[in-house]
Design an enzyme around this catalytic site. Structure first.
Site, PDB file in Angstrom:
ATOM      1  N   GLY A 143     -11.957  35.075 -88.047  1.00 41.25           N
ATOM      2  CA  GLY A 143     -12.044  33.617 -88.108  1.00 41.25           C
ATOM      3  C   GLY A 143     -10.699  32.907 -88.126  1.00 41.25           C
ATOM      4  N   GLY A 176     -17.990  37.023 -84.062  1.00 39.12           N
ATOM      5  CA  GLY A 176     -18.516  36.077 -85.049  1.00 39.12           C
ATOM      6  C   GLY A 176     -18.723  34.701 -84.438  1.00 39.12           C
ATOM      7  N   GLY A 177     -17.790  33.794 -84.716  1.00 38.97           N
ATOM      8  CA  GLY A 177     -17.913  32.393 -84.283  1.00 38.97           C
ATOM      9  C   GLY A 177     -18.309  32.242 -82.820  1.00 38.97           C
ATOM     10  N   HIS A 202     -19.218  44.278 -94.422  1.00 38.39           N
ATOM     11  CA  HIS A 202     -18.424  43.178 -93.867  1.00 38.39           C
ATOM     12  C   HIS A 202     -17.494  42.618 -94.951  1.00 38.39           C
ATOM     13  CE1 HIS A 202     -17.279  39.412 -92.024  1.00 38.39           C
ATOM     14  NE2 HIS A 202     -17.695  39.911 -90.875  1.00 38.39           N
ATOM     15  N   GLU A 232     -12.372  45.855 -88.110  1.00 42.16           N
ATOM     16  CA  GLU A 232     -12.139  44.417 -88.219  1.00 42.16           C
ATOM     17  C   GLU A 232     -10.986  44.160 -89.192  1.00 42.16           C
ATOM     18  OE1 GLU A 232     -15.630  41.741 -87.180  1.00 42.16           O
ATOM     19  OE2 GLU A 232     -15.975  42.347 -89.237  1.00 42.16           O
TER      20      GLU A 232
HETATM   21  P1  PGA Z   1     -14.906  36.051 -85.857  1.00 42.68           P
HETATM   22  O1  PGA Z   1     -15.750  36.925 -86.904  1.00 42.68           O
HETATM   23  O2  PGA Z   1     -15.226  36.564 -84.486  1.00 42.68           O
HETATM   24  O3  PGA Z   1     -15.383  34.635 -86.067  1.00 42.68           O
HETATM   25  O4  PGA Z   1     -13.463  36.237 -86.187  1.00 42.68           O
HETATM   26  C1  PGA Z   1     -15.931  38.304 -86.728  1.00 42.68           C
HETATM   27  C2  PGA Z   1     -16.747  38.841 -87.856  1.00 42.68           C
HETATM   28  O5  PGA Z   1     -16.701  38.306 -88.968  1.00 42.68           O
HETATM   29  O6  PGA Z   1     -17.489  39.824 -87.681  1.00 42.68           O
END
Ligand code: PGA
Length: 243
Positions: A167, A224-225, A89, A161
């Protein structure tokens, strides 16, 4: 290889014990199958085990047999009932100096312990603007999957990603995602002569999941969030499972 799309929640270090309890209340009784993977903070993992959905761990140590205070080995994770692990990550690359060599060791440790690695790769905004995305993806794939057999490759999930989308509430265009995912799949097919599952991650939420879910070469999502609130997470699952 499973056909169902996979939905992975990366809850990072976001939640208090009270929020975990709220979240668990919110998903209790919902029909979440084995294509749903929740990756809570490690300290909360026991609360998530023994359900029909799967549990993933956000990080593991690259080595099982060392005196490493504070680390969790792949063997310990596997013995606990954990089926998946995030590896590579961007937050671990950035804040914990993890490089592709270390990530490769973690992928191997996970495979040896029957845990499915979810290998995260993606470009920074600078790399995107310099048209270096393919080069970055290729370098990550070749280095992180060094010494992996074709048979093991089938067990791995790649999470595409873009780092600038994590984020930030910004996502690539649908055609950018489609072509980068195609690039990853074609490259892996060329190297390993096998297909790989690729999920998209970066600012996925209940507002954009409808259009993201229409990208036809995606095998799922890493969230994520939006995976930290049960209502929001369930809305996303509903779209992916039923659309
Ligand atoms: P996010 O994070 O959905 O908050 O953008 C994704 C991740 O870090 O795997």
């Amino acid at each position: 290889m499973e056909n169902k799309k996979i939905i992975i929640g990366n809850q990072k270090m976001y939640m208090s014990i009270g929020e975990v309890s709220e979240f668990l209340k919110g998903i209790t009784g919902k029909n979440l199958g084995s294509n749903i993977v929740i990756c809570p903070s490690s300290i909360y993992i026991p609360y998530f085990l023994k359900h029909r959905y799967c549990v993933g761990i956000q990080n593991i140590s690259f080595d099982d047999k060392r005196q490493y205070t504070g680390e969790i080995s792949a063997k310990q994770a596997s013995d606990t009932g954990i089926k998946y692990a995030l590896v590579g990550h961007s937050e671990r690359r950035l804040y914990f100096n993890e490089d592709n060599e270390l990530i490769n060791k973690k992928v191997i440790a996970l495979l040896q312990n029957n845990i499915i690695p979810i290998l995260c790769i993606g470009e920074t905004i600078e790399e995107k603007n310099l048209l270096k995305t393919n080069r970055v993806l290729k370098n990550d794939i070749v280095s992180c999957l060094k010494n992996i057999s074709s048979d093991d490759l089938e067990k791995i999930i790649i999470a595409y990603e873009p780092i600038w989308a994590i984020g930030t509430n910004r996502i690539p265009t649908m055609s950018e995602i489609k072509s980068n995912v195609n690039y990853i799949k074609d490259l892996i097919n060329k190297i390993f002569k096998k297909d790989v599952r690729v999920v998209y991650g970066g600012s996925v939420n209940s507002n954009n999941i409808n259009k993201l879910n229409k990208i036809d070469n995606l095998d799922g999502f890493l969230i994520g969030g939006s995976s930290t609130k049960s209502e929001e997470f369930l809305k996303i699952i509903e779209v992916v499972v039923n659309q």
